[in-house]
Design an enzyme around this catalytic site. Structure first.
Site, short mmCIF file in Angstrom:
data_model
loop_
_atom_site.label_atom_id
_atom_site.label_comp_id
_atom_site.label_asym_id
_atom_site.label_seq_id
_atom_site.Cartn_x
_atom_site.Cartn_y
_atom_site.Cartn_z
CG HIS A 3 -3.71 -1.17 -1.66
ND1 HIS A 3 -4.01 0.21 -1.71
CD2 HIS A 3 -3.34 -1.35 -0.40
CE1 HIS A 3 -4.11 0.65 -0.47
NE2 HIS A 3 -3.80 -0.17 0.29
CB SER A 23 -0.85 -0.05 1.18
OG SER A 23 -0.05 -0.16 2.54
CE LYS A 55 -7.20 -0.34 0.66
NZ LYS A 55 -7.42 1.05 1.80
C1 LIG Z 1 -3.43 -3.84 2.84
C2 LIG Z 1 -4.76 -3.17 3.47
N1 LIG Z 1 -5.23 -4.24 4.05
C3 LIG Z 1 -6.51 -3.96 4.73
C4 LIG Z 1 -6.86 -2.81 4.93
C5 LIG Z 1 -8.42 -2.26 5.67
O1 LIG Z 1 -9.06 -2.11 4.71
P1 LIG Z 1 -10.51 -1.14 5.07
O2 LIG Z 1 -10.04 0.60 5.28
O3 LIG Z 1 -11.34 -1.27 4.17
O4 LIG Z 1 -11.02 -1.34 6.54
C6 LIG Z 1 -6.08 -1.76 4.12
C7 LIG Z 1 -6.43 -0.22 4.61
O5 LIG Z 1 -5.81 0.94 4.20
C8 LIG Z 1 -4.92 -1.99 3.54
O6 LIG Z 1 -4.19 -1.04 3.09
#
Ligand SMILES: Cc1ncc(COP(=O)(O)O)c(C=O)c1O
Length: 391
Positions: A213, A185, A244
């Site tokens: 992502h 990310s 996302k």
């Molecule tokens: C790699 C990754 N996993 C999980 C999440 C969590 O997702 P959410 O924001 O939909 O709870 C994020 C959020 O930024 C993320 O970047």
């Protein structure tokens, strides 16, 4: 010493941010014009830090699906699926996700964060082992911690480091879960999932990939990096988010293992929180339909990603290691990142400020994420504003 004394550290952090200009947590988009533009303090601002990869947040069909669900099913589910029952839309979306990943089983959670907590804490327990990439998202780390398993980090994307860790486990390797992301990310770089799959098979371990992502970004069908590298079938658990590329909210797990069906009985972040609302289910379902049927969105996204990466590279900026819809600009230090982030915002460009400790190598970055909805002109403007920072 009181309970509240520990907040002195947060106070210090906050005043450091305020001294440099605006506190990023206080940025307000007063009017949202589109997937790529908002008004901040009266200024029209290009949104270049949203994770809205396919630009679907204002898609008329997604909005119509959400509105129809609101009208026909109400504003919320008002409880968990365990205690209060499921709506048909939950099961329908799970069936669609399982079909999309061609893996047999899927489970929906209320957020991507809850999906990671829910899957890892259900799957792992005392006596199990996790090998976690050092750049993995906080939600993956938190899920591992919640499980009570032994956690060992390996160097980011370093296959020798992973191999050494697996070797040291000996017989315990069969109780080991390797946890990585598809596309990371912060820097937008990919995990070498083909090599990771080869290692997990050699040592008899299991593999979880967070495609938060990369969903809708990578792969012929848009399933993510595992599909792009031809190893989707070998991944044990895929997790991801609706927040996302699908432009909504919620998370999921997809798996070929029948046992995923039993997670519903043991996963506390699934059992003890309200299920996703009808409008969220409906917009997510429609966005997934679009992801599957409009490959041109992915094509435009990549063309935009190349334009931004090339443009910033030509300015001589220090970027992440590969062209990607996430373009991270490494700054000299924290102060420089704070100052540049503020100048960009004043010039009508919103990007993400990424500061240590939640960053790879403890560096400071200005993180841009590009969308299929950005126009080439908007991208040129972003590049031009970065250029102005150099003069
Ligand atoms: C790699 C990754 N996993 C999980 C999440 C969590 O997702 P959410 O924001 O939909 O709870 C994020 C959020 O930024 C993320 O970047």
């Amino acid at each position: 010493m009181s309970l509240l004394d520990k907040f002195a550290v947060a106070e210090q952090l906050k005043s450091g941010l305020v001294k440099a200009g605006k506190d990023p947590t206080s940025v307000v988009f007063d009017i949202i014009n589109s997937a790529t533009e908002a008004v901040v303090e009266g200024r029209t601002t290009i949104l270049a830090g949203t994770n809205n990869y396919l630009g679907l947040t204002f898609d008329p069909d997604c909005i119509a699906a959400g509105v129809a669900a609101l009208k026909s099913q109400g504003t919320g589910t008002t409880g968990s699926r365990m205690a209060n029952g499921s709506y048909a839309a939950h099961g329908a979306l799970e069936a669609e996700i399982a079909d999309f990943f061609q893996c047999g089983h899927a489970m929906v959670f209320s957020t991507g964060y809850a999906a990671n907590l829910g899957v890892l804490s259900a799957l792992l327990g005392k006596g199990d082992v996790v090998l976690l990439d050092s750049d993995a998202h906080a939600s993956l780390y938190d899920g591992c911690r919640m499980s009570g398993a032994d956690i060992f980090r390996f160097k980011h994307n370093d296959m020798q480091s992973l191999e050494r860790r697996l070797e040291r486990l000996k017989d315990r390797a069969s109780r080991c879960l390797i946890v990585v992301e598809g596309m990371y990310s912060v820097l937008g770089d990919n995990a070498p999932l083909d090599e990771i799959v080869a290692l997990k098979q050699r040592f008899g371990a299991s593999l979880l990939v967070d495609e938060a992502h990369s969903l809708g970004v990578y792969g012929e069908r848009g399933c993510g990096v595992a599909e792009a590298l031809g190893v989707l079938e070998q991944v044990d658990f895929i997790v991801g988010t609706f927040s996302k590329s699908l432009g909504a909210m919620g998370g999921f797990c997809a798996s070929k293992h029948d046992v995923l069906g039993l997670f519903r009985y043991v996963s506390r972040p699934f059992m003890f929180t309200a299920s996703p609302s009808p409008a969220v289910m409906a917009t997510t379902h429609e966005a997934l339909r679009q992801l599957r049927t409009r490959p041109e969105l992915r094509k435009t996204l990549w063309s935009n990603a190349r334009q931004l990466y090339k443009g910033l590279q030509d300015l001589g900026l220090d970027l992440g290691p590969q062209i990607s819809p996430v373009v991270a600009v490494r700054c000299k230090d924290r102060q420089s990142a704070l100052s540049k982030w503020n100048k960009l915002l004043e010039a009508g460009i919103y990007v993400n400020m990424m500061l240590p400790p939640a960053t790879p190598g403890g560096a400071s970055f200005l993180r841009c994420s590009i969308s299929a909805a950005h126009t080439p002109e908007q991208i040129e403007t972003i590049i031009a504003r970065f250029k102005e920072l150099q003069s």
